[in-house]
Design a protein around this motif. Structure first.
Motif, short mmCIF file in Angstrom:
data_model
loop_
_atom_site.label_atom_id
_atom_site.label_comp_id
_atom_site.label_asym_id
_atom_site.label_seq_id
_atom_site.Cartn_x
_atom_site.Cartn_y
_atom_site.Cartn_z
N UNK A 313 -45.69 -61.33 78.97
CA UNK A 313 -46.14 -62.71 79.11
C UNK A 313 -46.64 -63.31 77.80
N UNK A 314 -46.88 -62.46 76.79
CA UNK A 314 -47.37 -62.95 75.49
C UNK A 314 -46.25 -63.31 74.52
N UNK A 315 -45.02 -62.97 74.85
CA UNK A 315 -43.93 -63.11 73.88
C UNK A 315 -43.70 -64.56 73.47
N UNK A 316 -43.61 -65.46 74.42
CA UNK A 316 -43.34 -66.86 74.10
C UNK A 316 -44.43 -67.44 73.21
N UNK A 317 -45.69 -67.18 73.56
CA UNK A 317 -46.79 -67.71 72.74
C UNK A 317 -46.76 -67.10 71.35
N UNK A 318 -46.45 -65.82 71.24
CA UNK A 318 -46.38 -65.17 69.93
C UNK A 318 -45.30 -65.83 69.07
N UNK A 319 -44.17 -66.16 69.67
CA UNK A 319 -43.10 -66.83 68.94
C UNK A 319 -43.56 -68.20 68.44
N UNK A 320 -44.28 -68.92 69.27
CA UNK A 320 -44.79 -70.24 68.87
C UNK A 320 -45.80 -70.13 67.73
N UNK A 321 -46.64 -69.08 67.78
CA UNK A 321 -47.62 -68.87 66.71
C UNK A 321 -46.96 -68.49 65.40
N UNK A 322 -45.87 -67.73 65.47
CA UNK A 322 -45.22 -67.23 64.26
C UNK A 322 -44.38 -68.29 63.55
N UNK A 323 -43.82 -69.23 64.29
CA UNK A 323 -42.86 -70.16 63.70
C UNK A 323 -43.38 -70.91 62.48
N UNK A 324 -44.61 -71.45 62.48
CA UNK A 324 -45.06 -72.19 61.29
C UNK A 324 -45.14 -71.35 60.02
N UNK A 325 -45.24 -70.03 60.18
CA UNK A 325 -45.36 -69.14 59.01
C UNK A 325 -44.02 -68.68 58.46
N UNK A 326 -42.93 -68.94 59.17
CA UNK A 326 -41.62 -68.47 58.73
C UNK A 326 -41.22 -69.14 57.43
N UNK A 327 -40.85 -68.37 56.40
CA UNK A 327 -40.48 -68.98 55.12
C UNK A 327 -39.23 -69.85 55.25
N UNK A 328 -39.27 -71.06 54.72
CA UNK A 328 -38.08 -71.92 54.76
C UNK A 328 -36.88 -71.31 54.07
N UNK A 329 -37.14 -70.35 53.16
CA UNK A 329 -36.06 -69.72 52.40
C UNK A 329 -35.37 -68.59 53.15
N UNK A 330 -35.82 -68.29 54.37
CA UNK A 330 -35.16 -67.20 55.12
C UNK A 330 -33.65 -67.46 55.13
N UNK A 331 -32.84 -66.42 54.94
CA UNK A 331 -31.39 -66.64 54.81
C UNK A 331 -30.73 -67.27 56.04
N UNK A 332 -31.43 -67.26 57.15
CA UNK A 332 -30.90 -67.84 58.38
C UNK A 332 -31.95 -68.76 58.99
N UNK A 333 -31.59 -69.96 59.42
CA UNK A 333 -32.57 -70.84 60.08
C UNK A 333 -33.19 -70.15 61.29
N UNK A 334 -34.46 -70.43 61.54
CA UNK A 334 -35.20 -69.75 62.61
C UNK A 334 -35.83 -70.76 63.54
N UNK A 335 -35.64 -70.57 64.83
CA UNK A 335 -36.26 -71.41 65.85
C UNK A 335 -37.22 -70.57 66.69
N UNK A 336 -38.00 -71.24 67.53
CA UNK A 336 -38.88 -70.52 68.45
C UNK A 336 -38.07 -69.60 69.36
N UNK A 337 -36.93 -70.08 69.80
CA UNK A 337 -36.07 -69.27 70.67
C UNK A 337 -35.56 -68.03 69.94
N UNK A 338 -35.26 -68.19 68.64
CA UNK A 338 -34.83 -67.03 67.84
C UNK A 338 -35.94 -65.98 67.77
N UNK A 339 -37.15 -66.46 67.48
CA UNK A 339 -38.29 -65.54 67.38
C UNK A 339 -38.56 -64.86 68.72
N UNK A 340 -38.46 -65.63 69.77
CA UNK A 340 -38.65 -65.05 71.09
C UNK A 340 -37.59 -63.98 71.37
#
Length: 353
Positions: A313-340
């Motif tokens: 039950x914590x996975x979705x919230x964890x993905x939402x918390x992590x998204x703002x910290x994802x580096x824009x330079x990551x070789x692949x674009x990242x969404x909340x759904x990707x993180x989840x």
């Protein structure tokens, strides 16, 4: 081939010698001219802490160590250091010990002599991290980079093998995440590659024979190189996910890294072919992510985030918390759904093929 990059190499003395930790630590303290030392250590390091305290001017000791460095603990340790007017910090233990010493150094400017007992790598970086509530904050500051690192492979011999393996896989994560981190360049990629070249056989040797000091030395050497690469390259997608999970849900640091790394690699590798090829070549496998997952299994590290305490039950919230910290330079674009998706696969322990 044309190179264009901006590389920073951090200045630090490294004293590497099995069985020489106490002698090298005392020599380091004397070179710094320290006269009032704060000694920070964990329960695994009491004997070495006592030996150093007999030969160096230790005025206070702290042995209350909590993972992820809660802000409250950092403030208490800083108050102890200020009241004792310390002019150096000697830190003996794993990443949590080094992290607490860094928190004190960040506030006081006192130089650190770090004596790692695990393969965490924090001693080779200028990165600090603290947790308040459910959020882990990290930053970079030259004051927290230890002036001297004292490496002694014998110090990790007392660690439970499971913890030693998880710590070693955390070191692997430093090298791999550094391949696509924001400041990745040819120099830190070379250091990370050489780090993996030592870590892979070192960890396998450690599992085959926990008493093999040669394997421990190789693992420790590889962990240092990987950490130096990480310090230069910065935190990539993998570390941002793990910092979120550790800070918000108090998951064990090393085990979280060991579990998550193959899934981040599976996500990024198709868009980072150079990184994938380096990992594949060193492991002798056709698939980088599957190879890392097989290595995790071979070494007996935990297989899933569920196994170390994360609730589904914590996975979705964890993905939402992590998204703002994802580096824009990551070789692949990242969404909340990707993180989840990454976290859910790691939660299940989904097989990578």
């Amino acid at each position: 081939m044309s190179f264009t990059f901006d590389h920073v190499t951090l200045g630090q003395r490294v004293l590497f010698g099995t069985g020489a930790a106490a002698d090298n630590a005392v020599a380091a303290v004397e070179e710094l001219g320290a006269r009032r030392i704060l000694l920070v250590h964990d329960a695994f390091a009491v004997a070495l802490a006592d030996a150093i305290a007999e030969r160096a001017p230790v005025v206070r000791r702290i042995d209350e160590i909590v993972q992820h460095v809660p802000v409250e603990n950092a403030e208490r340790a800083t108050a102890v250091a200020a009241a004792a007017d310390v002019d150096a910090i000697v830190a003996i233990g794993g990443g949590s010990v080094t992290g607490l010493a860094k928190a004190v150094a960040l506030r006081t400017g006192a130089p650190i002599v770090a004596i790692p007992t695990t393969f965490a790598g924090s001693e080779a970086t200028d990165v600090w991290g603290m947790t308040k509530g459910q959020r882990k904050t990290t930053g970079v500051d030259p004051r927290v980079l230890p002036k001297v690192v004292v490496y002694d492979a014998a110090l990790s011999a007392g660690l439970p093998t499971t913890l030693a393996v998880a710590s070693g896989l955390n070191a692997v994560a430093h090298a791999v995440d550094g391949f696509w981190a924001p400041r990745a360049d040819p120099i830190n990629r070379a250091l990370g590659t050489e780090g993996l070249r030592a870590l892979f056989p070192g960890l396998r040797g450690l599992i085959a024979d926990p008493g093999d000091l040669d394997a421990r030395e190789q693992t420790l050497y590889g962990a240092y190189l990987a950490a130096v690469a990480f310090a230069s390259a910065g935190s990539g997608l993998h570390h941002k996910i793990c910092h979120t999970l550790g800070g918000a849900y108090n998951l064990p640091h090393a085990e979280t890294h060991a579990i998550v790394l193959p899934y981040v690699t599976a996500f990024n590798a198709p868009f980072a072919p150079d990184a994938a090829e380096r990992i594949q070549e060193l492991l002798g496998v056709p698939n980088a992510a599957a190879g890392l997952d097989a290595l995790r299994a071979e070494l007996g590290a935990p297989a899933s985030l569920a196994a170390i305490g994360l609730k589904e039950s914590d996975i979705r919230r964890a993905a939402e918390l992590a998204l703002p910290a994802v580096p824009p330079s990551n070789p692949r674009p990242v969404t909340v759904s990707d993180l989840e998706g990454i976290m859910r696969a790691a939660w299940v322990g989904e097989q990578i093929v």
